[in-house]
Write a protein that holds these residues in place. Structure first.
Motif, PDB file in Angstrom:
ATOM      1  N   GLY A  41      88.984 -47.157 142.777  1.00 45.50           N
ATOM      2  CA  GLY A  41      90.223 -47.551 143.432  1.00 45.50           C
ATOM      3  C   GLY A  41      90.088 -47.805 144.920  1.00 45.50           C
ATOM      4  N   TRP A  42      89.012 -47.348 145.502  1.00 44.34           N
ATOM      5  CA  TRP A  42      88.747 -47.579 146.926  1.00 44.34           C
ATOM      6  C   TRP A  42      87.253 -47.837 147.059  1.00 44.34           C
ATOM      7  CZ3 TRP A  42      87.604 -43.475 151.031  1.00 44.34           C
ATOM      8  CH2 TRP A  42      87.592 -44.038 152.309  1.00 44.34           C
ATOM      9  N   ASP A  43      86.896 -48.962 147.620  1.00 41.74           N
ATOM     10  CA  ASP A  43      85.488 -49.360 147.698  1.00 41.74           C
ATOM     11  C   ASP A  43      84.602 -48.277 148.302  1.00 41.74           C
ATOM     12  OD1 ASP A  43      83.256 -51.286 147.638  1.00 41.74           O
ATOM     13  OD2 ASP A  43      83.482 -51.267 149.823  1.00 41.74           O
ATOM     14  N   LYS A  44      85.063 -47.637 149.354  1.00 42.93           N
ATOM     15  CA  LYS A  44      84.222 -46.626 150.019  1.00 42.93           C
ATOM     16  C   LYS A  44      84.028 -45.400 149.129  1.00 42.93           C
ATOM     17  CE  LYS A  44      83.854 -49.401 153.419  1.00 42.93           C
ATOM     18  NZ  LYS A  44      83.698 -50.699 152.793  1.00 42.93           N
ATOM     19  N   ASN A  46      83.654 -45.543 145.959  1.00 44.96           N
ATOM     20  CA  ASN A  46      82.563 -45.940 145.063  1.00 44.96           C
ATOM     21  C   ASN A  46      81.211 -45.657 145.716  1.00 44.96           C
ATOM     22  OD1 ASN A  46      84.515 -46.951 143.290  1.00 44.96           O
ATOM     23  ND2 ASN A  46      84.356 -49.017 144.104  1.00 44.96           N
ATOM     24  N   HIS A  47      81.105 -45.976 147.003  1.00 45.56           N
ATOM     25  CA  HIS A  47      79.859 -45.739 147.737  1.00 45.56           C
ATOM     26  C   HIS A  47      79.584 -44.233 147.878  1.00 45.56           C
ATOM     27  CE1 HIS A  47      78.974 -49.895 149.043  1.00 45.56           C
ATOM     28  NE2 HIS A  47      80.282 -50.040 148.894  1.00 45.56           N
ATOM     29  N   PHE A  48      80.615 -43.464 148.238  1.00 43.24           N
ATOM     30  CA  PHE A  48      80.436 -42.010 148.370  1.00 43.24           C
ATOM     31  C   PHE A  48      79.925 -41.412 147.061  1.00 43.24           C
ATOM     32  CE2 PHE A  48      84.317 -41.843 151.448  1.00 43.24           C
ATOM     33  CZ  PHE A  48      83.552 -42.326 152.493  1.00 43.24           C
ATOM     34  N   ALA A  49      80.571 -41.788 145.964  1.00 43.06           N
ATOM     35  CA  ALA A  49      80.215 -41.221 144.658  1.00 43.06           C
ATOM     36  C   ALA A  49      78.809 -41.623 144.236  1.00 43.06           C
ATOM     37  CB  ALA A  49      81.232 -41.649 143.603  1.00 43.06           C
ATOM     38  N   ALA A  50      78.492 -42.905 144.373  1.00 45.61           N
ATOM     39  CA  ALA A  50      77.177 -43.378 143.940  1.00 45.61           C
ATOM     40  C   ALA A  50      76.065 -42.729 144.759  1.00 45.61           C
ATOM     41  CB  ALA A  50      77.096 -44.901 144.057  1.00 45.61           C
ATOM     42  N   PHE A  51      76.194 -42.731 146.068  1.00 42.75           N
ATOM     43  CA  PHE A  51      75.110 -42.217 146.904  1.00 42.75           C
ATOM     44  C   PHE A  51      75.087 -40.695 146.955  1.00 42.75           C
ATOM     45  CE2 PHE A  51      74.505 -46.552 147.696  1.00 42.75           C
ATOM     46  CZ  PHE A  51      73.216 -46.696 148.196  1.00 42.75           C
ATOM     47  N   GLY A  52      76.216 -40.052 146.752  1.00 41.73           N
ATOM     48  CA  GLY A  52      76.211 -38.596 146.613  1.00 41.73           C
ATOM     49  C   GLY A  52      75.448 -38.183 145.363  1.00 41.73           C
ATOM     50  N   THR A  53      75.691 -38.902 144.276  1.00 36.98           N
ATOM     51  CA  THR A  53      74.982 -38.635 143.020  1.00 36.98           C
ATOM     52  C   THR A  53      73.493 -38.925 143.175  1.00 36.98           C
ATOM     53  OG1 THR A  53      76.959 -39.189 141.760  1.00 36.98           O
ATOM     54  CG2 THR A  53      74.861 -39.239 140.571  1.00 36.98           C
ATOM     55  N   LEU A  54      73.171 -40.074 143.780  1.00 36.67           N
ATOM     56  CA  LEU A  54      71.753 -40.420 143.988  1.00 36.67           C
ATOM     57  C   LEU A  54      71.045 -39.372 144.837  1.00 36.67           C
ATOM     58  CD1 LEU A  54      72.118 -44.251 144.573  1.00 36.67           C
ATOM     59  CD2 LEU A  54      70.751 -43.186 142.760  1.00 36.67           C
ATOM     60  N   ALA A  55      71.707 -38.876 145.875  1.00 34.25           N
ATOM     61  CA  ALA A  55      71.083 -37.864 146.733  1.00 34.25           C
ATOM     62  C   ALA A  55      70.846 -36.566 145.969  1.00 34.25           C
ATOM     63  CB  ALA A  55      71.947 -37.606 147.966  1.00 34.25           C
ATOM     64  N   PHE A  56      71.868 -36.098 145.243  1.00 33.61           N
ATOM     65  CA  PHE A  56      71.734 -34.850 144.499  1.00 33.61           C
ATOM     66  C   PHE A  56      70.596 -34.945 143.488  1.00 33.61           C
ATOM     67  CE2 PHE A  56      72.426 -31.734 141.273  1.00 33.61           C
ATOM     68  CZ  PHE A  56      72.971 -30.640 141.935  1.00 33.61           C
ATOM     69  N   PRO A  91      77.372 -64.814 144.994  1.00 36.88           N
ATOM     70  CA  PRO A  91      78.725 -65.374 145.119  1.00 36.88           C
ATOM     71  C   PRO A  91      79.786 -64.341 144.697  1.00 36.88           C
ATOM     72  CG  PRO A  91      77.277 -66.902 143.969  1.00 36.88           C
ATOM     73  CD  PRO A  91      76.524 -65.611 144.116  1.00 36.88           C
ATOM     74  N   GLY A  92      80.827 -64.242 145.496  1.00 33.36           N
ATOM     75  CA  GLY A  92      81.890 -63.291 145.205  1.00 33.36           C
ATOM     76  C   GLY A  92      81.657 -61.914 145.797  1.00 33.36           C
ATOM     77  N   ARG A  93      80.502 -61.671 146.350  1.00 32.29           N
ATOM     78  CA  ARG A  93      80.184 -60.383 146.984  1.00 32.29           C
ATOM     79  C   ARG A  93      79.896 -60.644 148.456  1.00 32.29           C
ATOM     80  NH1 ARG A  93      79.187 -56.389 142.877  1.00 32.29           N
ATOM     81  NH2 ARG A  93      79.517 -54.943 144.582  1.00 32.29           N
ATOM     82  N   ASP A  94      80.063 -59.630 149.285  1.00 35.35           N
ATOM     83  CA  ASP A  94      79.694 -59.784 150.683  1.00 35.35           C
ATOM     84  C   ASP A  94      79.066 -58.504 151.203  1.00 35.35           C
ATOM     85  OD1 ASP A  94      83.122 -60.196 150.898  1.00 35.35           O
ATOM     86  OD2 ASP A  94      82.189 -58.259 151.209  1.00 35.35           O
ATOM     87  N   ALA A  95      78.306 -58.633 152.271  1.00 34.26           N
ATOM     88  CA  ALA A  95      77.612 -57.504 152.878  1.00 34.26           C
ATOM     89  C   ALA A  95      78.470 -56.919 153.983  1.00 34.26           C
ATOM     90  CB  ALA A  95      76.266 -57.962 153.423  1.00 34.26           C
ATOM     91  N   GLU A  96      78.500 -55.596 154.066  1.00 28.55           N
ATOM     92  CA  GLU A  96      79.252 -54.911 155.113  1.00 28.55           C
ATOM     93  C   GLU A  96      78.432 -53.748 155.643  1.00 28.55           C
ATOM     94  OE1 GLU A  96      83.302 -53.671 154.443  1.00 28.55           O
ATOM     95  OE2 GLU A  96      83.478 -55.077 152.771  1.00 28.55           O
ATOM     96  N   ALA A  97      78.313 -53.670 156.957  1.00 27.94           N
ATOM     97  CA  ALA A  97      77.622 -52.531 157.573  1.00 27.94           C
ATOM     98  C   ALA A  97      78.367 -51.232 157.256  1.00 27.94           C
ATOM     99  CB  ALA A  97      77.509 -52.726 159.074  1.00 27.94           C
ATOM    100  N   ARG A  98      79.694 -51.307 157.126  1.00 24.35           N
ATOM    101  CA  ARG A  98      80.471 -50.103 156.810  1.00 24.35           C
ATOM    102  C   ARG A  98      80.117 -49.550 155.433  1.00 24.35           C
ATOM    103  NH1 ARG A  98      86.348 -52.154 158.023  1.00 24.35           N
ATOM    104  NH2 ARG A  98      85.361 -53.941 157.064  1.00 24.35           N
ATOM    105  N   ASP A  99      79.655 -50.407 154.537  1.00 20.95           N
ATOM    106  CA  ASP A  99      79.223 -49.921 153.229  1.00 20.95           C
ATOM    107  C   ASP A  99      77.979 -49.048 153.363  1.00 20.95           C
ATOM    108  OD1 ASP A  99      81.329 -51.168 151.986  1.00 20.95           O
ATOM    109  OD2 ASP A  99      80.134 -52.815 151.162  1.00 20.95           O
ATOM    110  N   VAL A 100      77.067 -49.434 154.240  1.00 21.71           N
ATOM    111  CA  VAL A 100      75.863 -48.618 154.464  1.00 21.71           C
ATOM    112  C   VAL A 100      76.268 -47.281 155.080  1.00 21.71           C
ATOM    113  CG1 VAL A 100      73.627 -48.467 155.639  1.00 21.71           C
ATOM    114  CG2 VAL A 100      74.373 -50.643 154.661  1.00 21.71           C
ATOM    115  N   LEU A 101      77.223 -47.303 155.985  1.00 15.40           N
ATOM    116  CA  LEU A 101      77.728 -46.057 156.564  1.00 15.40           C
ATOM    117  C   LEU A 101      78.347 -45.182 155.470  1.00 15.40           C
ATOM    118  CD1 LEU A 101      78.364 -44.240 158.975  1.00 15.40           C
ATOM    119  CD2 LEU A 101      80.457 -45.572 159.313  1.00 15.40           C
ATOM    120  N   ALA A 102      79.143 -45.781 154.595  1.00 14.25           N
ATOM    121  CA  ALA A 102      79.733 -45.029 153.481  1.00 14.25           C
ATOM    122  C   ALA A 102      78.644 -44.478 152.560  1.00 14.25           C
ATOM    123  CB  ALA A 102      80.698 -45.913 152.694  1.00 14.25           C
ATOM    124  N   ASP A 103      77.589 -45.259 152.344  1.00 14.63           N
ATOM    125  CA  ASP A 103      76.457 -44.793 151.536  1.00 14.63           C
ATOM    126  C   ASP A 103      75.849 -43.530 152.143  1.00 14.63           C
ATOM    127  OD1 ASP A 103      76.814 -47.093 149.991  1.00 14.63           O
ATOM    128  OD2 ASP A 103      75.127 -48.155 150.918  1.00 14.63           O
TER     129      ASP A 103
END
Length: 129
Positions: A41-44, A46-56, A91-103
């Motif tokens: 429901g919130w892009d960030k 998604n990043h928190f959950a994915a990278f938190g899981t990857l780190a653990f 196509p349809g996706r874009d890069a954001e530095a804030r996504d790396v920060l959220a990661d």
């Protein structure tokens, strides 16, 4: 539960789980239209959950050492940057530095949760009789 977290014999299973999570996260990150069911429901979030899981899970893949958290965080930073570079070409996706920060925020939370859970589940020494 303590054995699964602390016994090195489980390391292969953790590595297979890590590979599965990387494949799943990569599929979601590189799909032009990821499924809505995978969206929190919130892009960030998604990043928190994915990278938190990857780190653990990533921490569980390595033998205990003072440097393992830095190795995992550095590898996840590189992976997060790679995702954004690739997404800039999809196509349809874009890069954001804030996504790396959220990661990295998610990965840091994963490292902290890992340390807490290991501390809570640490095998206790039985008193000698």
């Amino acid at each position: 539960m303590s054995d699964v977290l602390h016994d090195p014999r489980w390391r292969t299973a953790w590595r297979l789980l890590f590979l599965s999570v990387v494949v799943g996260a990569s599929w979601l990150a590189f799909s032009p239209h990821p499924p809505r069911a995978a969206d929190l429901g919130w892009d960030k979030a998604n990043h928190f959950a994915a990278f938190g899981t990857l780190a653990f899970v990533g921490l569980q893949c390595l033998a205990a050492s003072p440097r393992r958290r830095w190795i995992v965080l550095a590898a996840l930073l590189a992976y997060g940057i790679l995702i954004e570079v690739v997404q800039a070409q999809i196509p349809g996706r874009d890069a954001e530095a804030r996504d790396v920060l959220a990661d990295m925020i998610g990965a840091s939370i994963g490292v902290a949760v890992h340390a807490l859970i290991l501390r809570v589940t640490a095998p206790r020494a039985t008193p000698a009789r």
